[in-house]
Design a protein around this motif. Structure first.
Motif, mmCIF file in Angstrom:
data_model
loop_
_atom_site.group_PDB
_atom_site.id
_atom_site.type_symbol
_atom_site.label_atom_id
_atom_site.label_comp_id
_atom_site.label_asym_id
_atom_site.label_seq_id
_atom_site.Cartn_x
_atom_site.Cartn_y
_atom_site.Cartn_z
ATOM 1 N N ILE A 160 11.926 -15.497 40.469
ATOM 2 C CA ILE A 160 10.958 -14.723 41.244
ATOM 3 C C ILE A 160 9.543 -15.178 40.868
ATOM 4 O O ILE A 160 9.343 -15.858 39.860
ATOM 5 N N ARG A 161 8.590 -14.749 41.703
ATOM 6 C CA ARG A 161 7.188 -15.062 41.444
ATOM 7 C C ARG A 161 6.372 -13.782 41.485
ATOM 8 O O ARG A 161 6.552 -12.954 42.381
ATOM 9 N N VAL A 162 5.498 -13.632 40.527
ATOM 10 C CA VAL A 162 4.496 -12.563 40.564
ATOM 11 C C VAL A 162 3.194 -13.230 41.001
ATOM 12 O O VAL A 162 2.623 -14.054 40.282
ATOM 13 N N LEU A 163 2.758 -12.883 42.205
ATOM 14 C CA LEU A 163 1.556 -13.481 42.785
ATOM 15 C C LEU A 163 0.388 -12.524 42.555
ATOM 16 O O LEU A 163 0.423 -11.378 43.020
ATOM 17 N N VAL A 164 -0.598 -12.974 41.842
ATOM 18 C CA VAL A 164 -1.725 -12.101 41.490
ATOM 19 C C VAL A 164 -2.941 -12.486 42.325
ATOM 20 O O VAL A 164 -3.398 -13.635 42.283
ATOM 21 N N CYS A 165 -3.450 -11.523 43.065
ATOM 22 C CA CYS A 165 -4.649 -11.770 43.872
ATOM 23 C C CYS A 165 -5.855 -11.887 42.943
ATOM 24 O O CYS A 165 -6.197 -10.942 42.231
ATOM 25 N N THR A 166 -6.471 -13.043 42.939
ATOM 26 C CA THR A 166 -7.612 -13.265 42.044
ATOM 27 C C THR A 166 -8.944 -13.211 42.802
ATOM 28 O O THR A 166 -9.983 -13.578 42.256
ATOM 29 N N SER A 167 -8.904 -12.731 44.034
ATOM 30 C CA SER A 167 -10.121 -12.687 44.846
ATOM 31 C C SER A 167 -10.914 -11.398 44.670
ATOM 32 O O SER A 167 -12.144 -11.410 44.761
ATOM 33 N N CYS A 168 -10.219 -10.271 44.499
ATOM 34 C CA CYS A 168 -10.889 -8.968 44.512
ATOM 35 C C CYS A 168 -11.955 -8.863 43.436
ATOM 36 O O CYS A 168 -11.788 -9.350 42.321
ATOM 37 N N ARG A 169 -13.001 -8.177 43.793
ATOM 38 C CA ARG A 169 -14.017 -7.814 42.821
ATOM 39 C C ARG A 169 -13.850 -6.339 42.484
ATOM 40 O O ARG A 169 -13.201 -5.586 43.201
ATOM 41 N N ALA A 170 -14.486 -5.947 41.361
ATOM 42 C CA ALA A 170 -14.383 -4.566 40.905
ATOM 43 C C ALA A 170 -15.518 -3.745 41.493
ATOM 44 O O ALA A 170 -16.594 -3.651 40.909
ATOM 45 N N GLY A 171 -15.297 -3.179 42.661
ATOM 46 C CA GLY A 171 -16.301 -2.327 43.281
ATOM 47 C C GLY A 171 -17.609 -3.057 43.502
ATOM 48 O O GLY A 171 -17.642 -4.151 44.066
ATOM 49 N N GLU A 172 -18.692 -2.462 43.019
ATOM 50 C CA GLU A 172 -20.022 -3.043 43.216
ATOM 51 C C GLU A 172 -20.293 -4.206 42.266
ATOM 52 O O GLU A 172 -21.262 -4.941 42.430
ATOM 53 N N ASP A 173 -19.432 -4.346 41.273
ATOM 54 C CA ASP A 173 -19.617 -5.393 40.259
ATOM 55 C C ASP A 173 -19.109 -6.724 40.813
ATOM 56 O O ASP A 173 -17.923 -6.945 40.955
ATOM 57 N N ALA A 174 -20.043 -7.596 41.132
ATOM 58 C CA ALA A 174 -19.676 -8.852 41.785
ATOM 59 C C ALA A 174 -19.096 -9.876 40.823
ATOM 60 O O ALA A 174 -18.559 -10.889 41.247
ATOM 61 N N HIS A 175 -19.173 -9.598 39.544
ATOM 62 C CA HIS A 175 -18.772 -10.614 38.570
ATOM 63 C C HIS A 175 -17.363 -10.403 38.022
ATOM 64 O O HIS A 175 -16.652 -11.354 37.740
ATOM 65 N N THR A 176 -16.995 -9.150 37.853
ATOM 66 C CA THR A 176 -15.693 -8.886 37.271
ATOM 67 C C THR A 176 -14.596 -9.082 38.315
ATOM 68 O O THR A 176 -14.684 -8.563 39.426
ATOM 69 N N ARG A 177 -13.598 -9.853 37.939
ATOM 70 C CA ARG A 177 -12.463 -10.121 38.821
ATOM 71 C C ARG A 177 -11.217 -9.505 38.190
ATOM 72 O O ARG A 177 -10.578 -10.122 37.324
ATOM 73 N N PRO A 178 -10.873 -8.297 38.614
ATOM 74 C CA PRO A 178 -9.759 -7.615 37.942
ATOM 75 C C PRO A 178 -8.447 -8.380 38.046
ATOM 76 O O PRO A 178 -7.618 -8.308 37.136
ATOM 77 N N GLY A 179 -8.262 -9.117 39.141
ATOM 78 C CA GLY A 179 -7.018 -9.866 39.289
ATOM 79 C C GLY A 179 -6.898 -10.991 38.291
ATOM 80 O O GLY A 179 -5.827 -11.221 37.715
ATOM 81 N N ALA A 180 -8.002 -11.682 38.081
ATOM 82 C CA ALA A 180 -7.976 -12.780 37.112
ATOM 83 C C ALA A 180 -7.710 -12.250 35.711
ATOM 84 O O ALA A 180 -6.949 -12.853 34.933
ATOM 85 N N LEU A 181 -8.322 -11.096 35.397
ATOM 86 C CA LEU A 181 -8.066 -10.490 34.089
ATOM 87 C C LEU A 181 -6.605 -10.073 33.955
ATOM 88 O O LEU A 181 -5.975 -10.279 32.912
ATOM 89 N N LEU A 182 -6.079 -9.498 35.033
ATOM 90 C CA LEU A 182 -4.676 -9.073 35.013
ATOM 91 C C LEU A 182 -3.748 -10.276 34.844
ATOM 92 O O LEU A 182 -2.777 -10.218 34.085
ATOM 93 N N MET A 183 -4.038 -11.352 35.540
ATOM 94 C CA MET A 183 -3.182 -12.539 35.438
ATOM 95 C C MET A 183 -3.150 -13.065 34.009
ATOM 96 O O MET A 183 -2.072 -13.348 33.471
ATOM 97 N N ASP A 184 -4.308 -13.150 33.392
ATOM 98 C CA ASP A 184 -4.352 -13.631 32.011
ATOM 99 C C ASP A 184 -3.587 -12.692 31.082
ATOM 100 O O ASP A 184 -2.850 -13.139 30.186
ATOM 101 N N ALA A 185 -3.770 -11.386 31.302
ATOM 102 C CA ALA A 185 -3.086 -10.404 30.446
ATOM 103 C C ALA A 185 -1.574 -10.472 30.632
ATOM 104 O O ALA A 185 -0.805 -10.368 29.667
ATOM 105 N N LEU A 186 -1.137 -10.664 31.873
ATOM 106 C CA LEU A 186 0.308 -10.770 32.139
ATOM 107 C C LEU A 186 0.903 -11.976 31.429
ATOM 108 O O LEU A 186 1.947 -11.887 30.776
ATOM 109 N N ARG A 187 0.236 -13.095 31.566
ATOM 110 C CA ARG A 187 0.762 -14.316 30.953
ATOM 111 C C ARG A 187 0.825 -14.199 29.428
ATOM 112 O O ARG A 187 1.807 -14.624 28.798
#
Lengths: 120, 120
Positions: B6-33
């Motif tokens: 199986i594949r877990v596909l993590v969306c790395t595009s979303c930003r965290a609300g008004e914060d244009a810099h934080t990418r919660p998906g990228a953080l989640l992907m790193d944490a998952l790995r």
């Protein structure tokens, strides 16, 4: 255009709010099929048991081999039938399923619930 | 269990609300790995460019050959990492991707955005 190679999957599970009897997806599916026949278009429309978008009926998915799959909600079984057919035709005309903004009728622009990539 | 199929596909595009810099998906992907490595589990985690669920980051999809595809949102890159791994393992253990309610950790029960059937 290989419209017949794509599938429009219509969720027939959703109910219309508090009304336990009306099934907006089933109505939409019937309307789509009738209108496709009137327009002499060959696009597969199939019922599916729950796309898990219960709060935004009616809901459909566009799917095709090698394409991204789109889930679209907030669809009206009368107002959006032609728009939805035109959306499906735009989807069918792409190589990878990603439809340019200018090729999306309003119901497609407003109603996207999710999209997922094809199998790698 | 063929978790690697199986594949877990993590969306790395979303930003965290008004914060244009934080990418919660990228953080989640790193944490998952990192956590998969700690738990010595072999599940493919892949970035994907936009699952179109922008209002409910972080978002992932579970996908696998012959299985329904699930999109799950409202995920926290810290609180939900182990739950999400357990969800992926439950998904991997099914034949068709449909995970029984009792086998869904809370983030899977609460966060489903949509599901779509496998290719027919």
């Amino acid at each position: 255009m290989a419209a017949s190679s794509i599938r429009v999957l219509v969720c027939t599970s959703c109910r219309a709010g508090e009304d336990a009897h009306t099934r907006p997806g089933a109505l939409l599916m019937d309307a789509l099929r009738a209108r496709l026949d009137e327009r002499n278009l060959d696009i597969a429309v199939e019922p599916v048991d729950c796309l898990a978008v219960c709060k935004r009926p009616a809901t459909v998915a566009f799917a095709g081999a090698g394409k991204w799959t789109y889930v679209i909600g907030d669809l009206d079984g009368v107002a959006h039938v032609d728009e939805l057919i035109d959306s499906a035709r735009s989807f069918a005309a792409t190589d990878n399923g990603i439809v340019a903004w200018q090729d999306r009728p309003p119901c497609f622009r407003k109603g996207v619930v999710s999209r997922t990539p094809p199998a790698s």
